[in-house]
Scaffold this motif. Structure first.
Motif, PDB file in Angstrom:
ATOM      1  N   CYS A  91      15.299  13.868  11.028  1.00 45.44           N
ATOM      2  CA  CYS A  91      14.782  12.514  10.878  1.00 45.44           C
ATOM      3  C   CYS A  91      15.943  11.563  10.643  1.00 45.44           C
ATOM      4  CB  CYS A  91      13.806  12.424   9.699  1.00 45.44           C
ATOM      5  SG  CYS A  91      13.081  10.786   9.459  1.00 45.44           S
ATOM      6  N   ILE A  92      15.912  10.403  11.308  1.00 48.06           N
ATOM      7  CA  ILE A  92      16.988   9.422  11.138  1.00 48.06           C
ATOM      8  C   ILE A  92      16.453   8.179  10.438  1.00 48.06           C
ATOM      9  CG2 ILE A  92      18.046  10.258  13.265  1.00 48.06           C
ATOM     10  CD1 ILE A  92      17.331   7.410  14.438  1.00 48.06           C
ATOM     11  N   PHE A  93      17.390   7.431   9.837  1.00 50.29           N
ATOM     12  CA  PHE A  93      17.068   6.201   9.116  1.00 50.29           C
ATOM     13  C   PHE A  93      18.080   5.130   9.498  1.00 50.29           C
ATOM     14  CE2 PHE A  93      15.542   9.781   6.731  1.00 50.29           C
ATOM     15  CZ  PHE A  93      14.320   9.384   6.200  1.00 50.29           C
ATOM     16  N   GLY A  94      17.665   3.866   9.406  1.00 51.78           N
ATOM     17  CA  GLY A  94      18.549   2.758   9.767  1.00 51.78           C
ATOM     18  C   GLY A  94      19.324   2.181   8.611  1.00 51.78           C
ATOM     19  N   ASP A  95      19.265   2.797   7.427  1.00 47.66           N
ATOM     20  CA  ASP A  95      19.998   2.283   6.264  1.00 47.66           C
ATOM     21  C   ASP A  95      21.508   2.392   6.485  1.00 47.66           C
ATOM     22  OD1 ASP A  95      17.752   1.910   4.087  1.00 47.66           O
ATOM     23  OD2 ASP A  95      17.343   3.810   5.108  1.00 47.66           O
ATOM     24  N   ILE A  96      22.247   1.462   5.840  1.00 50.82           N
ATOM     25  CA  ILE A  96      23.702   1.416   6.058  1.00 50.82           C
ATOM     26  C   ILE A  96      24.467   2.012   4.872  1.00 50.82           C
ATOM     27  CG2 ILE A  96      25.686  -0.086   6.524  1.00 50.82           C
ATOM     28  CD1 ILE A  96      23.700  -2.079   7.773  1.00 50.82           C
TER      29      ILE A  96
END
Length: 637
Positions: A91-96
Motif C-alpha cells: 500500500c502506498i501513501f502520498g505523505d511527504i
C-alpha cells in the motif's frame, strides 16, 4: 508489482500513484477514508460518487472505510485486509515527511500484513509541486486552512502563480504543498475523464480483444504467480516433503474453487490441461472410437471442428444440427453431443432451450439417460459472459415422474417450488448440489441458467481473467470411466503400474501441470467472487450494448453481436484496414478475420472475409467506448 493506494483525491496521493505506475507497477485499488455519518471523505470532504468515477478512470477497485472517529484505525485496517485477501502486498501513501502520519501509515500496514511505501518521502517541496504541475491535470483548491482569509482561493485551479499568491497572503511557514493543511486539492473529474490525458499517463491503448484473451489479468494474479515462483515452486504428487504437501493442498483448493464458481454438482472433478484445445482433444479422442457418432452444432470453434474432422478420418460419424429442435438423436446410435454455449463471433447464447425448466429439456435428459449419451459443453466464451450453473442429473432426474409429468408447467422461475417438494429435495439438491448453487438459485440472488452436462470445458485466460496456458475440464464422476487416456506418462500416483490411474484427475493429467497458472487462477476466482459474476456481466453487457447501438448509426457498417461481443463488417470496404487504422492511429486493439470459427462465419454469411471483432472486458469503461466510437467516425465519415 500490484499495489493499492490510500487516496484522498488530491494532488500528492495522485502523484504517488503516477510514480508507481511509471515504474511499471499496477494500481489494483484505492482506499478512501470516509466518514460514516456524512458519507464523505474525512479531510477533503469529497462525495463518494467522485471516488467511484475516478476509480473507473484509473481502472481499479475502490473500498470506503465508512468509519467514525472511534473505529477509524480499525476500519482502515479492514479495508487493507480486503485487498490483502485478493493477493495485494503493498500500500502506498502520498505523505511527504510528517512523522506522525508516516508512523500511522506504517502501523496500519504492519497490522494488515502489507508493505508500506511513501513514494514522495522526504522530497523537496518545490520539486514535488513542479513535477505535479507538469502533468497538466486540472486540480482545484477544495479547502483552505484559514477559511475567512483564504476562501477566495476555493475552486481555483492549482498553478504556480496561485501558490505564490497563497504563500504571500499566508503564514511565514506556509507549506507550498499544503502538507500542514494550508490547503487541500481535488483532481478535477472532467479533466481526469479526458481520455487524451489520462490514457497517456496510465495506459497504452484501449484493449478490446478480450474474447481472445483477457487483458489486464485479474487483480492478484501476477502477485500470486510471482510469489509462487519465488517461494513455492515445488513439485506436487511427487515430493515427499511438507512444502510439496502444502502446495498440493493449495492446488486442490483451486480445483474446488473452479467447481464452486460454476456451482457444479458435488460429483464433478476439475482436470487441468495445457489449454482448452488440449482439453477438447483429450475428451473427444478419449470418448470416441471407430463407429461411434457425435452430434455437433454449427457454432463450433476450430478447436472442436478440426478435432472432429480428424476423428471422422478414423471412422467416427458426425451428425450436425443447427438448432435444439434438430436433435433427432433417437434415430441415431450416437455417443456424444457437443454443445457450444456462447459462440465466438457474436457472443450468441446457443441452445437456450437446454436450460432447466422446458419440456424439451426434460425429454432431453430422459433420452440422454436412456441411451447413455454424454453431453459435452464448450463454455470457453460463456464464463463471466452468461451466469450459468452445471448440473448432472444422470443418477436421479431421468426417472423422476413428478418432474417429467409436470414438465409442461415448469418455468425458469419455478426452481424454488420444485426444490420445496419433499420428494425432489431429498433426491437431487440435498445429495448432489453444492451450497453455492442452492444459495444462488433458491434465494434467487442471480439469473443463473441451469444447464445439464456431463463435461464442461473452458480456459483460464478469457472470462476467468487468469493467464494463458491452462485448460479446464469439469467432468462428472458418472462418466469418468468412459474416457480413455490418450496421453500417457507420469502422474505421481500408482507409479508401480504401467497403466494410467483409473481415477480423476490423475487419469487425464500427465506430467507436470502448469502450477503457476493454477495458483494464479485461484486468485482470479477470488477476485471474481469479490466483485460478483453478476456485476462483471452487467458491466460488460452494458458497454457492449452501447458500442453496438452507436456503431449501427454509421451507415457503412454492418454490426451484430450480443452481450460483450460486437462483430463489425465494413460495407464495400476492408475490415483489416479499419483494424490497422484503429490500432496505429488510435491505439485501439481489436481482432480482424475468421477468429478460428469459419463454420460460424459461414452461418452468418461473412465467410471468407470474416469480420472485425471488438470484445469488451471488465476493465473497459465508458471512456473506452466513447473513444472507439469517435475513432470509427473519424475513419469512416
Amino acid at each position: 508489482m500490484e499495489f493499492i493506494a490510500s487516496f484522498s483525491g488530491g494532488k500528492d496521493s495522485f502523484l504517488a500513484i503516477k510514480r508507481m505506475i511509471d515504474k511499471g507497477h499496477r494500481l489494483a485499488g484505492i482506499v478512501v477514508s470516509t466518514n460514516y455519518s456524512s458519507g464523505k471523505s474525512w479531510t477533503h470532504e469529497i462525495e463518494k460518487a467522485y471516488f467511484g468515477k475516478i476509480s473507473e478512470v484509473l481502472k481499479c477497485e475502490v473500498i470506503f472505510t465508512d468509519s467514525d472517529i472511534e473505529n477509524y484505525e480499525k476500519k482502515f485496517e479492514i479495508a487493507l485486509e480486503k485487498f490483502k485477501n485478493l493477493g495485494i502486498t503493498t500500500c502506498i501513501f502520498g505523505d511527504i515527511d510528517i512523522k506522525e502520519h508516516i508512523r500511522w501509515n506504517r502501523e496500519r500496514c504492519k497490522k494488515s500484513g502489507l508493505v508500506c511505501i511513501h513514494p514522495l518521502l522526504m522530497e523537496d517541496r518545490k520539486s514535488i509541486l513542479k513535477e505535479f504541475l507538469s502533468i497538466n491535470i486540472d486540480t482545484k483548491i477544495i479547502k483552505v486552512k484559514n477559511q475567512e482569509k483564504n476562501k477566495k482561493y476555493i475552486g481555483k485551479l492549482l498553478s504556480k502563480e496561485l501558490i505564490e499568491k497563497m504563500k504571500e497572503s499566508g503564514e511565514s511557514d506556509f507549506d507550498i504543498c499544503g502538507e500542514n493543511g494550508e490547503y487541500h486539492t481535488v483532481i478535477d473529474l472532467k479533466s481526469a475523464e479526458n481520455i487524451t490525458k489520462i490514457k497517456k499517463l496510465f495506459f497504452d491503448g484501449i484493449y478490446l480483444d478480450n474474447a481472445s484473451t483477457c487483458f489486464p489479468k485479474a487483480i492478484g494474479v501476477a502477485t500470486e504467480i510471482e510469489n509462487f515462483v519465488e517461494n513455492d515452486s515445488y513439485s506436487i504428487n511427487r515430493g515427499t516433503y511438507m512444502n510439496s504437501y502444502k502446495l498440493q493442498s493449495k492446488i486442490i483448493d483451486v480445483r474446488d474453487k473452479v467447481v464452486d464458481l460454476i456451482c457444479a454438482d458435488k460429483d464433478f472433478n476439475c482436470v487441468f490441461s495445457p489449454s482448452a484445445t488440449f482439453s477438447i482433444n483429450i475428451i473427444l479422442n478419449g470418448l470416441l472410437k471407430n463407429g461411434d457418432m457425435i452430434i455437433t452444432d454449427n457454432n463450433m470453434h476450430n478447436s472442436v471442428y478440426r478435432t472432429v474432422a480428424n476423428l471422422k478420418k478414423n471412422g467416427v460419424k458426425e451428425f450436425k444440427i443447427s438448432e435444439f429442435d434438430d436433435i433427432k438423436y433417437e434415430l441415431y446410435n450416437n455417443k456424444v453431443i457437443f454443445i457450444t454455449l456462447v459462440e465466438n463471433i457474436t457472443g450468441k447464447f446457443c441452445f437456450a432451450d437446454l436450460e432447466y425448466g422446458s419440456e424439451e429439456y426434460i425429454q432431453f435428459l430422459n433420452k440422454c439417460k436412456k441411451r447413455g449419451i454424454i453431453v459435452v459443453v464448450d463454455a470457453v466464451q460463456a464464463i463471466c459472459e452468461i451466469d450459468f450453473s452445471i448440473c448432472s442429473f444422470r443418477k436421479d432426474i431421468a426417472n423422476r415422474k413428478d418432474i417429467t409429468n409436470d414438465s409442461k408447467n415448469i418455468k425458469d422461475n419455478d426452481v424454488e417450488d420444485l426444490y420445496k417438494k419433499e420428494n425432489y429435495s431429498n433426491n437431487v439438491f440435498e445429495q448432489n448440489y453444492s451450497e453455492s448453487i442452492k444459495d444462488r438459485i433458491i434465494n434467487n440472488t442471480t439469473n443463473t441458467r441451469l444447464i445439464y452436462a456431463d463435461i464442461v470445458i473452458f480456459s483460464s485466460h478469457i472470462g476467468l481473467m487468469g493467464v494463458e496456458g491452462l485448460g479446464i475440464s469439469i467432468i462428472s464422476d458418472g462418466i469418468a470411466d468412459k474416457i480413455k487416456p490418450i496421453i500417457f506418462g507420469g502422474s505421481g500416483s500408482i507409479s508401480n503400474s504401467y497403466e494410467m490411474p483409473e481415477f480423476l484427475p490423475d487419469k487425464l493429467e500427465v506430467g507436470t501441470i502448469n502450477l503457476p497458472a493454477i495458483v494464479g487462477l485461484g486468485k482470479a476466482i477470488d477476485y471474481i467472487k469479490y466483485i460478483g459474476i453478476e456485476k462483471i456481466i452487467e458491466k460488460k453487457h452494458k458497454l457492449g450494448h452501447k458500442l453496438r447501438n452507436k456503431l449501427r448509426e454509421i451507415q457503412s457498417l454492418e454490426v451484430s453481436g450480443n452481450g460483450s461481443f460486437c462483430s463489425v463488417s465494413v460495407k464495400d470496404g476492408d475490415d483489416s484496414m479499419i483494424g490497422f487504422e484503429l490500432d496505429s492511429g488510435y491505439g485501439i486493439m481489436s481482432r480482424v478475420g475468421i477468429h478460428c470459427s469459419p463454420i460460424v462465419h459461414k452461418k452468418l454469411g461473412t465467410f471468407p472475409n470474416g469480420s472485425l471483432r471488438l470484445s469488451v472486458g471488465y476493465y473497459n469503461d465508458e471512456n473506452d467506448i466513447d473513444n472507439v466510437l469517435s475513432a470509427f467516425r473519424n475513419i469512416l465519415i
